[in-house]
Design a protein around this motif. Structure first.
Motif, mmCIF file in Angstrom:
data_model
loop_
_atom_site.group_PDB
_atom_site.id
_atom_site.type_symbol
_atom_site.label_atom_id
_atom_site.label_comp_id
_atom_site.label_asym_id
_atom_site.label_seq_id
_atom_site.Cartn_x
_atom_site.Cartn_y
_atom_site.Cartn_z
ATOM 1 N N GLN A 81 0.815 -1.212 0.000
ATOM 2 C CA GLN A 81 0.000 0.000 0.000
ATOM 3 C C GLN A 81 0.845 1.255 0.000
ATOM 4 O OE1 GLN A 81 -3.108 0.097 3.026
ATOM 5 N NE2 GLN A 81 -3.044 -2.116 2.982
ATOM 6 N N ASN A 82 2.114 1.147 0.424
ATOM 7 C CA ASN A 82 2.968 2.328 0.518
ATOM 8 C C ASN A 82 4.107 2.294 -0.483
ATOM 9 O OD1 ASN A 82 2.242 4.099 3.009
ATOM 10 N ND2 ASN A 82 1.914 1.995 3.632
ATOM 11 N N LEU A 83 3.932 1.604 -1.600
ATOM 12 C CA LEU A 83 4.906 1.567 -2.696
ATOM 13 C C LEU A 83 6.272 1.078 -2.230
ATOM 14 C CD1 LEU A 83 4.158 4.925 -4.538
ATOM 15 C CD2 LEU A 83 3.255 2.672 -5.020
ATOM 16 N N GLY A 84 6.289 0.077 -1.358
ATOM 17 C CA GLY A 84 7.553 -0.507 -0.947
ATOM 18 C C GLY A 84 8.277 0.253 0.138
ATOM 19 N N LYS A 85 7.725 1.417 0.570
ATOM 20 C CA LYS A 85 8.376 2.200 1.628
ATOM 21 C C LYS A 85 7.691 1.906 2.954
ATOM 22 C CE LYS A 85 8.450 5.867 -1.709
ATOM 23 N NZ LYS A 85 7.912 7.179 -2.032
ATOM 24 N N PRO A 86 8.367 2.168 4.095
ATOM 25 C CA PRO A 86 7.696 2.002 5.384
ATOM 26 C C PRO A 86 6.500 2.940 5.515
ATOM 27 C CG PRO A 86 10.067 2.175 5.666
ATOM 28 C CD PRO A 86 9.786 2.469 4.239
#
Lengths: 85, 155
Positions: A32-37
């Motif tokens: 949901q966060n494009l691979g970022k935390p």
């Protein structure tokens, strides 16, 4: 005396279940966060900036550093409306 | 109340495609998102100080959105020119820093190493330093402290 291996099955089951649910949660939040935390402690300023990022890139976590905005950016603001009559 | 009752807030948010009237001068808006802006924030403060102060004083007189359009256009143009200069001179350090910020909830204290290289590059090429206004006299600004208390867990 043989080792009571049947008694260790519940430990294994619980470990596997925690592992699977934790992994699924991590994969879901990363997706949901494009691979970022995940962003935490978001205040109104950050919320406003993320809405602007969505206007610029199409996703709330999308980022770009091109100073020229995509066409139509000036008029793509979203207004929440309320029915009064 | 077993039937569906629609709420008073619209579920389809409203987008108004009407552009500004033609008698207002046009300015190209800044197409940079929040991460790069946060990375460049202190340099925008150093480079565009006069225009920013003009805009804030104008807004302090009157909060109406239509009141400070001229000062707002100047702020936008100044910020756009600074971002273009940063991209010309320090592109890799800039991208490194804002990618680090995006991975770390956009917190400055978790990204000091890329920030230091960006600050040195900006000082060499453009002569801009990051100054934290309101630092008490005699105290080192937090971005220059060598061993801070609040830091990332891993080196």
């Amino acid at each position: 005396m043989p080792v009571p291996w049947e008694a260790l099955i519940p430990f294994g089951l619980v470990t596997v279940m925690f592992g699977i649910s934790g992994t699924l949660l991590n994969v879901s939040t990363k997706a949901q966060n494009l691979g970022k935390p995940v962003r935490h402690n978001i205040d109104n300023w950050d919320e406003m900036m993320m809405r602007r990022d969505e206007q610029l890139t199409g996703h709330r976590r999308g980022q770009r550093d091109d100073p020229v905005p995509p066409p139509g950016f000036e008029t793509s603001s979203v207004w929440q409306t309320e029915k009064t009559a | 109340m077993s039937s569906y009752q629609p709420g008073s807030v619209q579920t389809h948010p409203y987008v108004d495609p009407t552009p500004l009237p033609d008698d207002i001068p046009k300015v190209q808006e800044l197409g940079v998102t929040s991460g790069p802006l946060k990375s460049a924030a202190f340099f925008i403060g150093a480079y565009c100080k006069e225009y920013n102060e003009d805009f804030m004083l104008c807004k302090a007189e009157n909060r109406d959105p239509g009141h400070c359009l001229k000062e707002g256009r100047r702020v936008t143009r100044c910020a756009t020119s600074l971002i273009n200069k940063m991209r010309e001179n320090c592109l890799s350090q800039f991208q490194e820093h804002w990618s680090c910020l995006e991975r770390n909830n956009q917190e400055y204290y978790l990204c000091r190493k890329p920030e230091r290289s960006l600050n040195t590059c900006m000082f060499e090429k453009l002569g801009l330093t990051k100054v934290i206004p309101g630092t008490p006299q005699g105290q080192k600004p937090i971005h220059e402290v060598e061993n801070p208390v609040f830091k990332a867990i891993q080196k």
